[in-house]
Design an enzyme around this catalytic site. Structure first.
Site, PDB file in Angstrom:
ATOM      1  N   SER A  20     -22.079  35.864  36.491  1.00  0.00           N
ATOM      2  CA  SER A  20     -23.321  35.860  37.267  1.00  0.00           C
ATOM      3  C   SER A  20     -24.132  34.586  37.049  1.00  0.00           C
ATOM      4  O   SER A  20     -25.198  34.424  37.637  1.00  0.00           O
ATOM      5  CB  SER A  20     -24.176  37.085  36.904  1.00  0.00           C
ATOM      6  N   HIS A 153     -47.094  47.581  75.952  1.00  0.00           N
ATOM      7  CA  HIS A 153     -45.783  47.546  76.631  1.00  0.00           C
ATOM      8  C   HIS A 153     -45.473  46.155  77.199  1.00  0.00           C
ATOM      9  O   HIS A 153     -44.712  46.034  78.147  1.00  0.00           O
ATOM     10  CB  HIS A 153     -45.703  48.565  77.774  1.00  0.00           C
ATOM     11  N   SER A 274     -33.457  19.433  72.968  1.00  0.00           N
ATOM     12  CA  SER A 274     -32.086  19.838  73.258  1.00  0.00           C
ATOM     13  C   SER A 274     -31.254  18.578  73.412  1.00  0.00           C
ATOM     14  O   SER A 274     -31.740  17.563  73.908  1.00  0.00           O
ATOM     15  CB  SER A 274     -32.051  20.653  74.553  1.00  0.00           C
ATOM     16  N   LYS A 280     -36.517  20.102  77.276  1.00  0.00           N
ATOM     17  CA  LYS A 280     -36.701  21.260  76.399  1.00  0.00           C
ATOM     18  C   LYS A 280     -37.583  20.991  75.196  1.00  0.00           C
ATOM     19  O   LYS A 280     -37.557  19.922  74.599  1.00  0.00           O
ATOM     20  CB  LYS A 280     -35.332  21.731  75.894  1.00  0.00           C
ATOM     21  N   GLU A 287     -38.398  31.053  65.928  1.00  0.00           N
ATOM     22  CA  GLU A 287     -37.204  31.907  66.050  1.00  0.00           C
ATOM     23  C   GLU A 287     -36.592  32.201  64.688  1.00  0.00           C
ATOM     24  O   GLU A 287     -36.145  33.321  64.417  1.00  0.00           O
ATOM     25  CB  GLU A 287     -36.169  31.222  66.947  1.00  0.00           C
ATOM     26  N   TYR A 314     -28.175  51.813  32.093  1.00  0.00           N
ATOM     27  CA  TYR A 314     -27.689  50.588  32.725  1.00  0.00           C
ATOM     28  C   TYR A 314     -26.252  50.752  33.201  1.00  0.00           C
ATOM     29  O   TYR A 314     -25.419  51.334  32.517  1.00  0.00           O
ATOM     30  CB  TYR A 314     -27.775  49.414  31.723  1.00  0.00           C
TER      31      TYR A 314
HETATM   32  N1  ARG Z   1     -25.724  39.929  33.581  1.00  0.00           N
HETATM   33  C1  ARG Z   1     -26.118  41.279  33.367  1.00  0.00           C
HETATM   34  C2  ARG Z   1     -26.991  41.763  34.528  1.00  0.00           C
HETATM   35  O1  ARG Z   1     -27.451  40.955  35.235  1.00  0.00           O
HETATM   36  C3  ARG Z   1     -26.915  41.363  32.093  1.00  0.00           C
HETATM   37  C4  ARG Z   1     -26.876  42.690  31.436  1.00  0.00           C
HETATM   38  C5  ARG Z   1     -25.532  42.981  30.932  1.00  0.00           C
HETATM   39  N2  ARG Z   1     -25.532  44.121  30.113  1.00  0.00           N
HETATM   40  C6  ARG Z   1     -24.386  44.743  29.791  1.00  0.00           C
HETATM   41  N3  ARG Z   1     -24.472  45.759  29.048  1.00  0.00           N
HETATM   42  N4  ARG Z   1     -23.243  44.296  30.232  1.00  0.00           N
HETATM   43  O2  ARG Z   1     -27.193  42.934  34.749  1.00  0.00           O
END
Ligand code: ARG
Length: 457
Positions: A20, A153, A274, A280, A287, A314
């Site tokens: 990540s 409307h 354009s 244009k 938009e 978690y």
């Molecule tokens: N990169 C993880 C997240 O964004 C951090 C937490 C990870 N915790 C775990 N127990 N693997 O959620």
């Protein structure tokens, strides 16, 4: 980080799906702030020696400098921001770095980082909404007595002023800012110290870390602390609502700036030409603001669905909170800035608006109201009589105020010439003096109220 339990490395695909750092690197500053507060607290309660704490703080300072200087090595093999910081800290200060993770888990760490990020995002959004409101107020003041058709409307309904129309958005964006302030207040509790999910056996001082990080108090349930993302969902819902408001204004700007309407001109800064049609002037910025709402709504539903049905506490699913979260606020911030710029530059075409304001028998309600007030007709009867008059006007291709009195009297004999006083667009707008109405004096009163409210906040 967990080599003790494992004998082989994760598969490449495991890393690919797990990593990540590509997006959670945006949490670097929040992560460092949390680590600093945590280390200081551990030292204060005697879990860390002050010498160790000093080393750790020095290492964290250096990491902060590397991040600011863009020399910090973000590495995929360390998965996420928390472990990248930890790994770098070890390189910088050696094994003492390992003491920082006492009484802490990545679960409370990420909960904290995201909360800090969302809190700042709410604050930025509030500031940006205020700037947009100010931009709208300036235009509303300039155009407080510029007549235009009010629509329902998208059909001409009753005349209003352009200032009044713009002030409708000042109200909407004001509520949007309030919603962000409200979300910020509700989320301002510190999850740090929840550790993995159950709390910590160390004598940690959660009040101290909460205070150091600007929270009102620590969260009261360690499981909720690591499992909750509703603070992000709430902020993203607010962002989505605000994006919807922006999209409505954007849509109106698109319509108003067509040659067919010709109500407003956009500046060159917010239009494009354009490559093939030299005449244009396309309202691309409007938009794109309109389109951002789609993205924000998608991001919100993405995270709602990720969170749906997750068992406590978690789960790694929750790592998927970040991209939609960042995308929401990146989109909102860009849309708010672009809209503020567009509104600032916008020029109203008074003549075109004035001409359109009278079209479509827009003062028919004023005629019916006159029949009620002066002839004491029940409103439903007045509505019927007015309908018949409008039909005649339409047949003759005339506006209501152009009809001969005799023709009106053929439909309702008690009508007098006095009725013409209420049939003009000016008279219609000036008469709507009820609180919050479109009469310029009411519009000016609301502008003044907002000005003092915004300068007080
Ligand atoms: N990169 C993880 C997240 O964004 C951090 C937490 C990870 N915790 C775990 N127990 N693997 O959620």
């Amino acid at each position: 980080m967990w080599g003790g339990r494992f004998s082989t490395k994760p598969a490449d695909l495991m890393q690919a799906i797990n990593v990540s750092i590509g997006f959670d690197r945006r949490l670097a500053h929040q992560d460092l702030a949390g680590s600093r507060a945590h280390a200081a607290m551990l030292a204060a309660v005697g879990v860390l020696t002050s010498a160790d704490e000093r080393e750790i703080q020095r290492g964290l300072d250096q990491i902060e400098a590397e991040i600011i200087g863009e020399t910090f090595p973000f590495r995929e093999e360390f998965e996420d921001i928390h472990m990248n910081v930890e790994a770098r800290l070890r390189e910088l200060i050696g094994p003492v770095s390992g003491r920082l993770h006492t009484a802490r888990s990545r679960n409370d760490q990420v909960a904290l980082d995201v909360r800090l990020w969302v809190r700042e995002a709410c604050e930025r959004s509030i500031d940006q909404l205020r700037a947009l409101q100010n931009s709208l107020l300036i235009q509303a003041e300039k155009n407080a007595d510029v007549l235009m058709p009010g629509f329902t409307h998208l059909q001409p309904a009753q005349p209003v002023t352009f200032g009044h129309h713009l002030m409708a958005y000042v109200e909407m964006f004001g509520r949007d800012a309030d919603r962000f302030a409200d979300a910020r207040r509700r989320m301002n509790e510190c999850p740090l110290g929840a550790a993995a999910l159950a709390g910590s056996p160390f004598p940690i001082d959660r009040e101290a870390t909460a205070k150091a990080l600007g929270f009102d108090r620590p969260t009261a349930n360690s499981m909720d602390s690591v499992a909750a993302r509703d603070f992000a969902l709430e902020a993203m819902s607010n962002a989505a609502i605000s994006a919807v408001h922006l999209s409505r204004l954007a849509e109106e700007i698109v319509i108003w700036s067509t040659p067919q309407f010709g109500f407003v001109s956009l500046s060159d800064a917010f239009t494009t030409g354009s490559s093939i049609m030299p005449q244009k002037r396309n309202p691309d910025a409007a938009e794109l603001v309109r389109a951002k709402a789609g993205r924000l709504l998608g991001a919100l539903s993405a995270l709602l669905v990720v969170m749906k049905g997750l068992p406590l506490t978690y789960s790694k699913d929750m790592q998927e909170d970040k991209e939609p979260l960042f995308d929401s606020f990146d989109g909102l911030e860009l849309a708010l800035s672009a809209m503020t710029g567009m509104i600032g530059d916008l020029v109203a075409n008074r003549e075109a608006m004035r001409a359109a304001a009278g079209r479509g028998f827009s003062t028919a309600t004023d005629l019916a109201d006159w029949l009620v007030r002066v002839l004491d007709l029940p409103f439903r009867d007045a509505h019927h009589v007015t309908g018949a008059i409008v039909k005649q006007a339409e047949l003759k291709g005339q506006d209501l105020w152009e009809l001969p009195l005799e023709m009106l009297q053929r439909i309702e004999p008690r009508i007098t010439a006095e009725i013409f006083e209420v049939l003009s667009v000016e008279a219609s707008v000036d008469s709507r003096t009820s609180y919050g109405g479109t009469a310029p004096m009411q519009v000016h009163a609301q502008i003044a109220r907002w000005r003092s409210q915004l300068s007080a906040s």
